[in-house]
Motif scaffolding. Structure first.
Motif, PDB file in Angstrom:
ATOM      1  N   UNK A   1      39.454  26.710  47.716  1.00 22.86           N
ATOM      2  CA  UNK A   1      40.606  26.133  47.003  1.00 22.86           C
ATOM      3  C   UNK A   1      40.518  26.462  45.513  1.00 22.86           C
ATOM      4  N   UNK A   2      39.330  26.387  44.932  1.00 23.08           N
ATOM      5  CA  UNK A   2      39.172  26.737  43.519  1.00 23.08           C
ATOM      6  C   UNK A   2      39.585  28.195  43.274  1.00 23.08           C
ATOM      7  N   UNK A   3      39.139  29.104  44.137  1.00 15.49           N
ATOM      8  CA  UNK A   3      39.478  30.528  43.982  1.00 15.49           C
ATOM      9  C   UNK A   3      40.963  30.781  44.230  1.00 15.49           C
ATOM     10  N   UNK A   4      41.540  30.107  45.227  1.00 18.26           N
ATOM     11  CA  UNK A   4      42.958  30.297  45.538  1.00 18.26           C
ATOM     12  C   UNK A   4      43.830  29.691  44.444  1.00 18.26           C
ATOM     13  N   UNK A   5      43.383  28.595  43.851  1.00 21.13           N
ATOM     14  CA  UNK A   5      44.099  27.994  42.723  1.00 21.13           C
ATOM     15  C   UNK A   5      44.141  28.981  41.553  1.00 21.13           C
ATOM     16  N   UNK A   6      42.992  29.559  41.251  1.00 19.91           N
ATOM     17  CA  UNK A   6      42.913  30.551  40.163  1.00 19.91           C
ATOM     18  C   UNK A   6      43.856  31.726  40.451  1.00 19.91           C
TER      19      UNK A   6
ATOM     20  N   UNK B   1      42.666  40.356  48.385  1.00 17.58           N
ATOM     21  CA  UNK B   1      41.602  39.621  49.041  1.00 17.58           C
ATOM     22  C   UNK B   1      40.632  39.080  47.986  1.00 17.58           C
ATOM     23  N   UNK B   2      40.191  37.843  48.196  1.00 16.10           N
ATOM     24  CA  UNK B   2      39.209  37.203  47.327  1.00 16.10           C
ATOM     25  C   UNK B   2      37.899  37.168  48.110  1.00 16.10           C
ATOM     26  N   UNK B   3      36.819  37.616  47.487  1.00 17.08           N
ATOM     27  CA  UNK B   3      35.552  37.732  48.199  1.00 17.08           C
ATOM     28  C   UNK B   3      34.471  36.872  47.571  1.00 17.08           C
ATOM     29  N   UNK B   4      33.655  36.276  48.426  1.00 15.20           N
ATOM     30  CA  UNK B   4      32.410  35.631  48.009  1.00 15.20           C
ATOM     31  C   UNK B   4      31.314  36.204  48.899  1.00 15.20           C
TER      32      UNK B   4
ATOM     33  N   UNK C   1      29.739  34.579  51.146  1.00 16.79           N
ATOM     34  CA  UNK C   1      29.802  33.942  52.458  1.00 16.79           C
ATOM     35  C   UNK C   1      31.105  34.180  53.202  1.00 16.79           C
ATOM     36  N   UNK C   2      32.217  34.233  52.449  1.00 21.48           N
ATOM     37  CA  UNK C   2      33.527  34.341  53.088  1.00 21.48           C
ATOM     38  C   UNK C   2      34.493  35.142  52.227  1.00 21.48           C
ATOM     39  N   UNK C   3      35.550  35.599  52.885  1.00 21.67           N
ATOM     40  CA  UNK C   3      36.660  36.266  52.212  1.00 21.67           C
ATOM     41  C   UNK C   3      37.909  35.429  52.450  1.00 21.67           C
TER      42      UNK C   3
END
Length: 178
Positions: free
Chosen positions: A113-118, A1-4, A6-8
């Motif tokens: 998209x930036x986080x998912x690309x990474x 899971x990628x977290x910020x 505001x959203x995950x």
């Protein structure tokens, strides 16, 4: 899971089915042109349960990756990110994405998209990602540009929306810098 804050960005779970179905139905008019298959598979709670199970199997087999964008404050599904058209020989994939109108213009999709690309480059081992968008889908084109994707060419008659003639689409690409 990628977290910020505001959203995950999550792998969809069975308990996301109600929220996913509600998001897709609420945005029916927005999604019917560019997301018709996903939309058709999420018209009810039961449909979304089946969709989530199918997507979990695809994630496991690495044939396609589908992630939900989940609002931290409400736990609602705000959007989807799909890595499709995967070629493991060239380690290339294509992004498809949608976000509920409730969450537009907050910068969430660009950040997601930036986080998912990474994640795709560093964890999944991709070398290149593509985004294919229609020039009138200004939001999608802006997401590609904000995330560092470069416009490459116009693909003639690339996509045919339901009950329409084929559309020319814009191809954006981003290669992994090693």
């Amino acid at each position: 899971m990628i977290e910020t804050d505001s959203f995950h960005i999550i792998t969809l779970q069975a308990d996301d089915a109600k929220s996913l179905s509600e998001m897709m139905v609420f945005n029916f008019d927005n999604f019917k042109r560019y997301f018709p298959i996903t939309l058709s598979k999420n018209q009810s709670f039961d449909d979304s349960l089946k969709y989530i199970e199918e997507k979990r199997k695809e994630n496991t087999s690495k044939s396609e990756f589908t992630f939900g964008i989940k609002d931290v404050s409400t736990s609602k599904i705000a959007g989807l990110i799909i890595i499709k058209e995967i070629n493991w020989d060239t380690k290339q994939g294509e992004f498809a994405y949608c976000i509920s109108s409730e969450y537009e213009n907050k910068g969430w999709m660009s950040k997601a998209i930036a986080l998912t690309t990474k994640y795709g480059f560093e964890v999944l081992g991709f070398n290149k990602f593509q985004i294919i968008a229609h020039k009138t889908n200004i939001g999608s084109c802006k997401v590609a540009e904000k995330c560092g994707f470069e416009w490459k060419t116009t693909l003639l008659n690339e996509y045919t929306p339901p009950n329409e003639t084929p559309l020319d689409m814009e191809l954006y690409e981003l290669e992994h810098e090693k």
